[in-house]
Every structure is written in C-alpha cells, then in structure tokens.
Design a protein around this motif. Sequence first.
Motif, short mmCIF file in Angstrom:
data_model
loop_
_atom_site.label_atom_id
_atom_site.label_comp_id
_atom_site.label_asym_id
_atom_site.label_seq_id
_atom_site.Cartn_x
_atom_site.Cartn_y
_atom_site.Cartn_z
N GLY A 158 -11.65 3.32 2.74
CA GLY A 158 -11.27 2.19 1.90
C GLY A 158 -12.22 1.91 0.76
N THR A 159 -12.32 0.63 0.41
CA THR A 159 -13.09 0.17 -0.74
C THR A 159 -14.31 -0.62 -0.27
OG1 THR A 159 -11.13 0.10 -2.15
CG2 THR A 159 -13.00 -1.27 -2.82
N PHE B 245 -0.76 -12.57 0.38
CA PHE B 245 0.06 -11.37 0.39
C PHE B 245 -0.73 -10.26 1.05
CE2 PHE B 245 2.22 -7.60 -1.03
CZ PHE B 245 3.56 -7.98 -1.07
N ASP B 246 -0.20 -9.78 2.18
CA ASP B 246 -0.79 -8.66 2.89
C ASP B 246 -0.10 -7.39 2.40
OD1 ASP B 246 -1.71 -6.73 4.60
OD2 ASP B 246 -1.19 -7.79 6.44
N PRO B 247 -0.86 -6.46 1.80
CA PRO B 247 -0.22 -5.26 1.24
C PRO B 247 0.17 -4.21 2.28
CG PRO B 247 -2.58 -5.11 0.93
CD PRO B 247 -2.31 -6.48 1.52
N TYR B 248 -0.17 -4.46 3.55
CA TYR B 248 0.18 -3.50 4.60
C TYR B 248 1.57 -3.85 5.12
CZ TYR B 248 -0.60 -0.13 8.33
OH TYR B 248 -0.51 0.96 9.16
N TYR B 249 2.54 -3.04 4.75
CA TYR B 249 3.94 -3.37 5.05
C TYR B 249 4.24 -3.27 6.54
CZ TYR B 249 9.02 -3.40 4.88
OH TYR B 249 10.34 -3.71 5.09
N GLU B 250 4.84 -4.31 7.07
CA GLU B 250 5.30 -4.34 8.45
C GLU B 250 6.72 -4.88 8.48
OE1 GLU B 250 3.97 -3.19 11.07
OE2 GLU B 250 1.81 -3.11 10.81
N GLY C 204 -7.62 -2.43 -0.74
CA GLY C 204 -8.48 -3.06 -1.73
C GLY C 204 -7.96 -2.86 -3.14
N SER C 205 -7.61 -1.63 -3.46
CA SER C 205 -7.07 -1.32 -4.79
C SER C 205 -5.82 -2.13 -5.07
CB SER C 205 -6.73 0.17 -4.87
OG SER C 205 -7.77 0.97 -4.36
N VAL C 206 -4.91 -2.15 -4.11
CA VAL C 206 -3.63 -2.84 -4.29
C VAL C 206 -3.84 -4.35 -4.38
CG1 VAL C 206 -1.39 -3.32 -3.22
CG2 VAL C 206 -2.31 -1.00 -3.21
N SER C 207 -4.76 -4.89 -3.60
CA SER C 207 -4.97 -6.34 -3.62
C SER C 207 -5.57 -6.81 -4.94
CB SER C 207 -5.85 -6.77 -2.44
OG SER C 207 -5.15 -6.61 -1.22
N ILE C 208 -6.49 -6.03 -5.53
CA ILE C 208 -7.00 -6.41 -6.85
C ILE C 208 -5.87 -6.34 -7.88
CG2 ILE C 208 -8.66 -5.94 -8.68
CD1 ILE C 208 -10.45 -4.60 -6.61
N THR C 209 -5.11 -5.25 -7.84
CA THR C 209 -3.98 -5.12 -8.76
C THR C 209 -2.98 -6.25 -8.57
OG1 THR C 209 -4.23 -2.71 -8.76
CG2 THR C 209 -2.14 -3.58 -9.54
N GLN D 54 0.82 -1.20 0.00
CA GLN D 54 0.00 0.00 0.00
C GLN D 54 0.86 1.26 0.00
OE1 GLN D 54 -2.89 -2.17 3.14
NE2 GLN D 54 -3.09 0.05 3.13
N SER D 55 0.32 2.29 -0.64
CA SER D 55 0.95 3.61 -0.60
C SER D 55 0.35 4.48 0.49
CB SER D 55 0.79 4.31 -1.96
OG SER D 55 1.44 3.58 -2.98
N SER D 56 -0.82 4.09 1.00
CA SER D 56 -1.50 4.86 2.04
C SER D 56 -2.14 3.90 3.04
CB SER D 56 -2.57 5.77 1.43
OG SER D 56 -3.69 5.00 1.02
N GLU D 57 -2.89 4.44 3.98
CA GLU D 57 -3.60 3.62 4.95
C GLU D 57 -4.90 3.05 4.38
OE1 GLU D 57 -2.85 2.84 8.24
OE2 GLU D 57 -0.87 3.73 7.95
N TYR D 58 -5.28 3.44 3.17
CA TYR D 58 -6.64 3.18 2.70
C TYR D 58 -6.74 2.37 1.42
CZ TYR D 58 -6.96 7.09 5.92
OH TYR D 58 -6.83 7.90 7.02
#
Length: 207
Positions: free
Chosen positions: A58-59, A135-140, A15-20, A8-12
């Motif tokens: 979010g989405t 794949f979790d798009p929220y980077y930790e 959904g967009s990133v996971s579809i992509t 993700q590029s943001s906190e929100y």
Amino acid sequence: MKNYLNYQSSEYDCGSVSITNGIRYLFDREEISPDILKCIMLYTMDTYNEQGQPCRHGTSAAAMRFVGSWLNQLAAVRSFPIQTQFLFGNDVTLSPDSEISQALLHGAAVVLRLFLEVPHYVLLTGISKDEVFFFDPYYEEEGTPEFDAEYYAKGIRFIYDQPKCANRAVSLERINRLSHGYYELGEFSCREALLMFRTSGECEWNA
C-alpha cells in the motif's frame, strides 16, 4: 459536475483512490487538473511487502505527507484552491473539538488510516453527534459469499444512496477504539490523517 467516488482497482490502492476521491469530492470534474491525478498515482503505493514485491504494502505515511505537501505547493504557484494538513499520533481522534471533527464540520475531506483486517485508507466526508460518514473504496456487496460477517457488527451502517460522498456510517465510539477491529483507528502510534480543504470557490489552474 461532481463525480461519483471511486472504488479500488486492486487490493493495494486504497490510499491512492482515497486521495483522488478527496479531490473528486471537493472539486467539479471540470476543475481538476490532470497533473494532480498523475502526481497521486506516481507517488503513492510506494512500499514493498515482505517478499520484496513493489506496491503490495500500500501507501506509506511518508507518501501521504508528500502528496499533501505537493498539493500545497500547487496551490501556492498555480492558484488552485486547496490546502492540506497532515496529522499523526495523538492528534488523530474524532472528539467534538478535534481538528478532524472541526474540519469535517467546515466542509473538508479527510483521508484517514484505520483498520479493515489490515491497515486501510478511507475518505471521511461528514460527521454528526454520534457517527462519522465516509467512503470506503474497498467494494463489498451484501449477499455474496465474500461479504464478511464483521460488517454486521454494532456501530457499522452501510449507505447506498450517496455515491458522491459516503457509503458507510460508523459510530464515533467504534472508530475511536484503540483496537484493530473493522473501522477502528487502533493505537495512537499508528494513526494518520490527511486533511483536505477547499479554500475558495474558483479554480484558476487553466487560466
């Protein structure tokens, strides 16, 4: 060539990133039509928060369903080899005979809504007898002050060597829970999933 999956590029924008990421997982970079990426970003992050700020909730499920329908229409008119199916409620479970489990065993990608403190989307890419891989798009990053202790809970495992398909493995027992803990699906009324299948080995969108 297959791309690495994105964060993700943001906190929100989970959904967009996971579809992509689903598109990136199923198709080589050279096969991906740019209008697919445009559509995903245009129609997701469609909600407002309590203060009336756009995109900051979010989405929505409606947007997920719409993007899936758009991809099916693209497949029909452009010979792009994809098929999607939107599931919700009691159909969203990871039992051995469930639609999601069977889809994963046949190579599909699944955008799944679960909980990570708040509702959150991830991309499922595989399943075994005891675990689901996603794949979790929220980077930790372990070892940083922001890293939450909840990630050390039983049934959660980090994956570091599969950047094109998965960075988490979570037990099926955990993900199927009705509660709102980390990587749990929650009650059936709030469950949703977008199944994404590649239907053939050839893309003809630019023919």
